[in-house]
Design a protein around this motif. Structure first.
Motif, PDB file in Angstrom:
ATOM      1  N   LEU A 123       6.764  -1.336  -9.183  1.00 59.26           N
ATOM      2  CA  LEU A 123       5.707  -1.916 -10.004  1.00 59.26           C
ATOM      3  C   LEU A 123       5.972  -3.368 -10.385  1.00 59.26           C
ATOM      4  N   ILE A 124       7.123  -3.899  -9.988  1.00 54.49           N
ATOM      5  CA  ILE A 124       7.363  -5.333 -10.169  1.00 54.49           C
ATOM      6  C   ILE A 124       6.979  -6.086  -8.897  1.00 54.49           C
ATOM      7  N   GLY A 125       7.615  -5.763  -7.807  1.00 59.00           N
ATOM      8  CA  GLY A 125       7.396  -6.531  -6.579  1.00 59.00           C
ATOM      9  C   GLY A 125       6.104  -6.227  -5.853  1.00 59.00           C
ATOM     10  N   LEU A 126       5.751  -4.943  -5.753  1.00 58.58           N
ATOM     11  CA  LEU A 126       4.610  -4.571  -4.913  1.00 58.58           C
ATOM     12  C   LEU A 126       3.275  -5.157  -5.388  1.00 58.58           C
ATOM     13  N   PRO A 127       2.902  -5.043  -6.670  1.00 64.49           N
ATOM     14  CA  PRO A 127       1.610  -5.635  -7.072  1.00 64.49           C
ATOM     15  C   PRO A 127       1.547  -7.151  -6.855  1.00 64.49           C
ATOM     16  N   LEU A 128       2.674  -7.833  -7.064  1.00 67.56           N
ATOM     17  CA  LEU A 128       2.692  -9.279  -6.845  1.00 67.56           C
ATOM     18  C   LEU A 128       2.497  -9.613  -5.374  1.00 67.56           C
ATOM     19  N   GLN A 129       3.185  -8.870  -4.504  1.00 67.58           N
ATOM     20  CA  GLN A 129       3.072  -9.148  -3.073  1.00 67.58           C
ATOM     21  C   GLN A 129       1.695  -8.783  -2.536  1.00 67.58           C
ATOM     22  N   VAL A 130       1.133  -7.694  -3.031  1.00 68.41           N
ATOM     23  CA  VAL A 130      -0.215  -7.306  -2.590  1.00 68.41           C
ATOM     24  C   VAL A 130      -1.240  -8.347  -3.047  1.00 68.41           C
ATOM     25  N   THR A 131      -1.111  -8.816  -4.285  1.00 64.17           N
ATOM     26  CA  THR A 131      -2.034  -9.842  -4.772  1.00 64.17           C
ATOM     27  C   THR A 131      -1.927 -11.108  -3.938  1.00 64.17           C
ATOM     28  N   GLY A 132      -0.699 -11.531  -3.659  1.00 69.43           N
ATOM     29  CA  GLY A 132      -0.511 -12.715  -2.820  1.00 69.43           C
ATOM     30  C   GLY A 132      -1.078 -12.533  -1.427  1.00 69.43           C
ATOM     31  N   LEU A 133      -0.861 -11.347  -0.854  1.00 75.49           N
ATOM     32  CA  LEU A 133      -1.370 -11.073   0.490  1.00 75.49           C
ATOM     33  C   LEU A 133      -2.899 -11.111   0.524  1.00 75.49           C
ATOM     34  N   LEU A 134      -3.542 -10.600  -0.532  1.00 76.23           N
ATOM     35  CA  LEU A 134      -5.001 -10.545  -0.555  1.00 76.23           C
ATOM     36  C   LEU A 134      -5.657 -11.878  -0.898  1.00 76.23           C
ATOM     37  N   THR A 135      -4.862 -12.855  -1.316  1.00 75.13           N
ATOM     38  CA  THR A 135      -5.439 -14.196  -1.507  1.00 75.13           C
ATOM     39  C   THR A 135      -5.521 -14.962  -0.187  1.00 75.13           C
ATOM     40  N   VAL A 136      -4.761 -14.504   0.809  1.00 70.96           N
ATOM     41  CA  VAL A 136      -4.766 -15.208   2.100  1.00 70.96           C
ATOM     42  C   VAL A 136      -6.138 -15.170   2.762  1.00 70.96           C
ATOM     43  N   PRO A 137      -6.828 -13.995   2.845  1.00 75.61           N
ATOM     44  CA  PRO A 137      -8.178 -14.010   3.436  1.00 75.61           C
ATOM     45  C   PRO A 137      -9.147 -14.928   2.690  1.00 75.61           C
ATOM     46  N   ALA A 138      -8.987 -15.021   1.368  1.00 74.93           N
ATOM     47  CA  ALA A 138      -9.862 -15.903   0.601  1.00 74.93           C
ATOM     48  C   ALA A 138      -9.663 -17.359   1.011  1.00 74.93           C
ATOM     49  N   GLY A 152     -14.181  -8.627  15.734  1.00 72.34           N
ATOM     50  CA  GLY A 152     -12.998  -8.359  16.554  1.00 72.34           C
ATOM     51  C   GLY A 152     -11.705  -8.777  15.886  1.00 72.34           C
ATOM     52  N   PHE A 153     -11.796  -9.670  14.897  1.00 70.33           N
ATOM     53  CA  PHE A 153     -10.596 -10.093  14.169  1.00 70.33           C
ATOM     54  C   PHE A 153     -10.434  -9.338  12.863  1.00 70.33           C
ATOM     55  N   ILE A 154     -11.560  -9.067  12.178  1.00 69.28           N
ATOM     56  CA  ILE A 154     -11.490  -8.469  10.841  1.00 69.28           C
ATOM     57  C   ILE A 154     -10.881  -7.071  10.889  1.00 69.28           C
ATOM     58  N   GLY A 155     -11.292  -6.250  11.871  1.00 68.75           N
ATOM     59  CA  GLY A 155     -10.765  -4.882  11.963  1.00 68.75           C
ATOM     60  C   GLY A 155      -9.256  -4.838  12.129  1.00 68.75           C
ATOM     61  N   PRO A 156      -8.710  -5.513  13.157  1.00 71.13           N
ATOM     62  CA  PRO A 156      -7.241  -5.534  13.301  1.00 71.13           C
ATOM     63  C   PRO A 156      -6.528  -6.159  12.107  1.00 71.13           C
ATOM     64  N   ALA A 157      -7.150  -7.170  11.480  1.00 70.65           N
ATOM     65  CA  ALA A 157      -6.515  -7.812  10.316  1.00 70.65           C
ATOM     66  C   ALA A 157      -6.389  -6.835   9.164  1.00 70.65           C
ATOM     67  N   ILE A 158      -7.411  -6.016   8.937  1.00 66.15           N
ATOM     68  CA  ILE A 158      -7.342  -5.011   7.871  1.00 66.15           C
ATOM     69  C   ILE A 158      -6.256  -3.994   8.165  1.00 66.15           C
TER      70      ILE A 158
END
Length: 200
Positions: A123-138, A152-158
């Motif tokens: 609960l320390i590292g995982l939420p931070l890393q997930v939040t950072g990862l989800l800012t990349v598509p933005a 063709g890119f969105i499906g594999p990226a998800i």
């Protein structure tokens, strides 16, 4: 390049930096270094939450197709893990920082395994890393590059993103369990002897 990219870039940079620092916390074997990194992590986490909340609030207040609306819409995916960070991670990082301070009176004081296990909690590292990862598509969407918006890119990226998040979660859980096992007090010799199948 979209104008709201200027708002998204610092947010993504802060969350990604927080994820990197959180990942390295359990590897620190000195209490002083652990306290210092936990302090940095706390500052970055609070900064990321403030910036994210500001952009999302601006999107709610603004009407129409303004840059604030686009930035807020781009951060929708990162909103849920950021909420987990606000509810769970901030409190744990603050407790870790305070706990490390109790052992950091001398620069070379070793960090106890229990403290390192707390630093490795998912609960320390995982939420931070997930939040950072989800800012990349933005950020990618705000850059105006339409090559990444094709089906063709969105499906594999998800799929790749989900696998990365799963790998992060498994890694944090295994590391936390390993350090928690080391933090347990040694079993008394009499108890070990009583539990032995050879004991008569």
């Amino acid at each position: 390049m979209e104008s709201y990219l200027v708002a998204l870039l610092p947010i993504a940079a802060v969350w990604l930096a927080a994820g990197v620092i959180a990942d390295g916390l359990p590897g620190l074997d000195r209490a002083c270094a652990l306290r210092r990194r936990a302090g940095w992590l706390l500052i970055l986490t609070l900064t990321g939450l403030t910036l994210t909340a500001t952009v999302l609030a601006a999107g709610l207040v603004s009407a129409g197709d303004a840059p604030a609306d686009r930035a807020a819409a781009a951060l929708d995916l990162a909103g849920l893990p950021a909420l987990v960070v606000a509810v769970c991670t901030v409190r744990r990082v603050r407790r870790l920082w305070a706990g490390a301070g109790a052992f950091a009176t001398a620069p070379e004081t070793p960090a106890p395994h229990g403290l390192r296990a707390a630093a490795a909690h998912p609960l320390i590292g995982l939420p931070l890393q997930v939040t950072g990862l989800l800012t990349v598509p933005a950020v990618i969407a705000a850059s105006g590059d339409d090559r990444f918006a094709t089906p063709g890119f969105i499906g594999p990226a998800i799929t790749v993103g989900a696998l990365i998040i799963l790998a992060f979660g498994v890694r944090h859980a295994l590391r936390h369990n390993r350090l928690a096992e080391r933090a347990r007090p040694a079993e008394p010799a009499s108890a070990r002897a009583a539990a032995s199948p050879l004991h008569v």
